[in-house]
Each structure stands twice: as structure tokens, then as C-alpha cells.
Write a protein that holds these residues in place. Structure first.
Motif, PDB file in Angstrom:
ATOM      1  N   TYR A  34      28.277  60.210  85.908  1.00  0.00           N
ATOM      2  CA  TYR A  34      28.869  60.323  87.245  1.00  0.00           C
ATOM      3  C   TYR A  34      28.471  59.178  88.152  1.00  0.00           C
ATOM      4  O   TYR A  34      29.293  58.687  88.935  1.00  0.00           O
ATOM      5  CB  TYR A  34      28.547  61.677  87.868  1.00  0.00           C
ATOM      6  CG  TYR A  34      29.163  62.823  87.108  1.00  0.00           C
ATOM      7  CD1 TYR A  34      30.492  62.787  86.717  1.00  0.00           C
ATOM      8  CD2 TYR A  34      28.418  63.933  86.740  1.00  0.00           C
ATOM      9  CE1 TYR A  34      31.068  63.822  85.994  1.00  0.00           C
ATOM     10  CE2 TYR A  34      28.974  64.978  86.022  1.00  0.00           C
ATOM     11  CZ  TYR A  34      30.299  64.918  85.662  1.00  0.00           C
ATOM     12  OH  TYR A  34      30.858  65.936  84.946  1.00  0.00           O
ATOM     13  N   ILE A  35      27.234  58.715  88.065  1.00  0.00           N
ATOM     14  CA  ILE A  35      26.799  57.569  88.869  1.00  0.00           C
ATOM     15  C   ILE A  35      27.614  56.328  88.502  1.00  0.00           C
ATOM     16  O   ILE A  35      28.114  55.622  89.383  1.00  0.00           O
ATOM     17  CB  ILE A  35      25.288  57.298  88.689  1.00  0.00           C
ATOM     18  CG1 ILE A  35      24.470  58.378  89.392  1.00  0.00           C
ATOM     19  CG2 ILE A  35      24.906  55.912  89.225  1.00  0.00           C
ATOM     20  CD1 ILE A  35      22.981  58.308  89.084  1.00  0.00           C
ATOM     21  N   SER A  36      27.742  56.051  87.210  1.00  0.00           N
ATOM     22  CA  SER A  36      28.456  54.831  86.820  1.00  0.00           C
ATOM     23  C   SER A  36      29.959  54.947  87.022  1.00  0.00           C
ATOM     24  O   SER A  36      30.613  53.955  87.355  1.00  0.00           O
ATOM     25  CB  SER A  36      28.112  54.438  85.382  1.00  0.00           C
ATOM     26  OG  SER A  36      28.494  55.432  84.476  1.00  0.00           O
ATOM     27  N   PHE A  38      31.442  56.601  89.467  1.00  0.00           N
ATOM     28  CA  PHE A  38      31.610  56.406  90.912  1.00  0.00           C
ATOM     29  C   PHE A  38      31.393  54.938  91.280  1.00  0.00           C
ATOM     30  O   PHE A  38      32.186  54.344  92.024  1.00  0.00           O
ATOM     31  CB  PHE A  38      30.628  57.319  91.655  1.00  0.00           C
ATOM     32  CG  PHE A  38      30.705  57.215  93.142  1.00  0.00           C
ATOM     33  CD1 PHE A  38      31.769  57.762  93.836  1.00  0.00           C
ATOM     34  CD2 PHE A  38      29.704  56.572  93.861  1.00  0.00           C
ATOM     35  CE1 PHE A  38      31.841  57.668  95.222  1.00  0.00           C
ATOM     36  CE2 PHE A  38      29.758  56.474  95.234  1.00  0.00           C
ATOM     37  CZ  PHE A  38      30.838  57.018  95.919  1.00  0.00           C
ATOM     38  N   SER A  39      30.338  54.331  90.735  1.00  0.00           N
ATOM     39  CA  SER A  39      30.033  52.932  91.038  1.00  0.00           C
ATOM     40  C   SER A  39      31.128  51.998  90.530  1.00  0.00           C
ATOM     41  O   SER A  39      31.528  51.060  91.227  1.00  0.00           O
ATOM     42  CB  SER A  39      28.698  52.525  90.405  1.00  0.00           C
ATOM     43  OG  SER A  39      27.655  53.315  90.906  1.00  0.00           O
ATOM     44  N   TYR A  40      31.618  52.241  89.331  1.00  0.00           N
ATOM     45  CA  TYR A  40      32.671  51.398  88.770  1.00  0.00           C
ATOM     46  C   TYR A  40      33.959  51.538  89.574  1.00  0.00           C
ATOM     47  O   TYR A  40      34.677  50.550  89.774  1.00  0.00           O
ATOM     48  CB  TYR A  40      32.925  51.736  87.302  1.00  0.00           C
ATOM     49  CG  TYR A  40      33.807  50.730  86.616  1.00  0.00           C
ATOM     50  CD1 TYR A  40      33.256  49.610  86.012  1.00  0.00           C
ATOM     51  CD2 TYR A  40      35.185  50.880  86.592  1.00  0.00           C
ATOM     52  CE1 TYR A  40      34.060  48.673  85.386  1.00  0.00           C
ATOM     53  CE2 TYR A  40      36.002  49.945  85.979  1.00  0.00           C
ATOM     54  CZ  TYR A  40      35.433  48.850  85.381  1.00  0.00           C
ATOM     55  OH  TYR A  40      36.234  47.912  84.776  1.00  0.00           O
ATOM     56  N   ILE A  42      34.258  52.122  92.760  1.00  0.00           N
ATOM     57  CA  ILE A  42      34.092  51.322  93.983  1.00  0.00           C
ATOM     58  C   ILE A  42      34.189  49.832  93.647  1.00  0.00           C
ATOM     59  O   ILE A  42      34.885  49.078  94.331  1.00  0.00           O
ATOM     60  CB  ILE A  42      32.749  51.650  94.667  1.00  0.00           C
ATOM     61  CG1 ILE A  42      32.795  53.072  95.230  1.00  0.00           C
ATOM     62  CG2 ILE A  42      32.437  50.645  95.778  1.00  0.00           C
ATOM     63  CD1 ILE A  42      31.484  53.572  95.760  1.00  0.00           C
ATOM     64  N   TYR A  43      33.501  49.406  92.587  1.00  0.00           N
ATOM     65  CA  TYR A  43      33.540  48.008  92.172  1.00  0.00           C
ATOM     66  C   TYR A  43      34.973  47.564  91.873  1.00  0.00           C
ATOM     67  O   TYR A  43      35.404  46.487  92.279  1.00  0.00           O
ATOM     68  CB  TYR A  43      32.647  47.811  90.936  1.00  0.00           C
ATOM     69  CG  TYR A  43      32.585  46.387  90.450  1.00  0.00           C
ATOM     70  CD1 TYR A  43      31.704  45.483  91.014  1.00  0.00           C
ATOM     71  CD2 TYR A  43      33.427  45.953  89.438  1.00  0.00           C
ATOM     72  CE1 TYR A  43      31.654  44.168  90.585  1.00  0.00           C
ATOM     73  CE2 TYR A  43      33.390  44.648  88.994  1.00  0.00           C
ATOM     74  CZ  TYR A  43      32.501  43.753  89.563  1.00  0.00           C
ATOM     75  OH  TYR A  43      32.464  42.462  89.140  1.00  0.00           O
ATOM     76  N   LEU A  90      24.864  56.142  81.756  1.00  0.00           N
ATOM     77  CA  LEU A  90      25.318  55.036  82.607  1.00  0.00           C
ATOM     78  C   LEU A  90      26.265  54.110  81.851  1.00  0.00           C
ATOM     79  O   LEU A  90      27.322  53.737  82.358  1.00  0.00           O
ATOM     80  CB  LEU A  90      24.114  54.247  83.132  1.00  0.00           C
ATOM     81  CG  LEU A  90      23.263  54.940  84.203  1.00  0.00           C
ATOM     82  CD1 LEU A  90      21.960  54.183  84.414  1.00  0.00           C
ATOM     83  CD2 LEU A  90      24.029  55.077  85.507  1.00  0.00           C
ATOM     84  N   ILE A  94      30.594  53.692  82.405  1.00  0.00           N
ATOM     85  CA  ILE A  94      31.279  52.410  82.565  1.00  0.00           C
ATOM     86  C   ILE A  94      32.346  52.262  81.474  1.00  0.00           C
ATOM     87  O   ILE A  94      33.481  51.880  81.755  1.00  0.00           O
ATOM     88  CB  ILE A  94      30.274  51.242  82.515  1.00  0.00           C
ATOM     89  CG1 ILE A  94      29.365  51.295  83.742  1.00  0.00           C
ATOM     90  CG2 ILE A  94      31.001  49.901  82.450  1.00  0.00           C
ATOM     91  CD1 ILE A  94      28.180  50.354  83.674  1.00  0.00           C
TER      92      ILE A  94
END
Length: 113
Positions: A34-36, A38-40, A42-43, A90, A94
Motif C-alpha cells: 500500500y505504501i508503494s 500510493f507513492s507510485y 503520486i510519482y 514495497l 511498485i
């Protein structure tokens, strides 16, 4: 809210992180996913990413460690730890996003537009 997370994660206590005695709503691997993800997301909104057919292969390779870690643990071949679960999650998140975006851009959008 915690009751709803049982539908997206097994939440086994020994496979989850705790902060001040409170269990995370998802396990360590799902936390990484979930962290990656969400981060991806946004990226990918902020920077232009060029997707090719080989991107699908890269995504698959990134998911592979999470699969191997989870499957070997499931079979009882070995026992993982939460740091390894987080790291493979993570990478897997991705990889999952790369695959999803590649499918969307290369295979779905040409037929919608």
C-alpha cells in the motif's frame, strides 16, 4: 475501520507491525504494497513515465520477490520476518503499479480513444 481490513489482509499479529501496542490495520507485506502503490501513484502524476511492452516484464520481476517470499513461507520451507515482508511488499507494489499502468496505456487506452 479495523474490522473492514480483514477483507483486504489476513492481519496475523506475528506478521504485522505494532506501534505503542496497537497492531497496524494490515500485515507487513500489505503495508509495503500500500505504501508503494500510493507513492507510485503520486510519482506517476508528477512525472512523465514512458511505458513500453518491456515495462510489463520489469513489473513482473519486481513482484517476484513478494511471491517467492510468501509462497515459500506458505509451503513451510522457511519463515520470513517483517522487515523482509515489508521490503518485498514495497517492491511488489511498485511492480503491480507498473503492470497496471502498462496495461492501461498500451492495451486499454488505444481502444477507448
Amino acid at each position: 475501520m479495523i474490522e473492514l481490513t480483514k477483507y483486504i489482509c489476513h492481519r496475523i499479529p506475528e506478521r504485522s507491525f505494532f506501534i505503542k501496542g496497537h497492531q497496524f490495520p494490515v500485515c507487513a507485506r500489505c503495508t509495503g504494497f500500500y505504501i508503494s502503490i500510493f507513492s507510485y501513484a503520486i510519482y506517476a502524476m508528477l512525472f512523465s513515465i514512458h511505458y513500453e511492452v518491456y515495462s510489463f516484464l520489469i513489473g513482473f520481476i519486481l513482484i517476484l520477490p513478494a511471491f517467492v517470499d510468501g509462497f515459500t513461507q506458505y509451503l513451510g520451507i522457511r519463515e520470513s520476518n517483517n522487515i523482509l515482508r515489508l521490503l518485498t511488499g514495497l517492491l511488489g507494489g511498485i511492480g503491480l503499479m507498473i503492470i497496471a499502468k502498462t496495461i492501461k496505456i498500451l492495451f486499454l487506452l488505444p481502444y477507448i480513444i
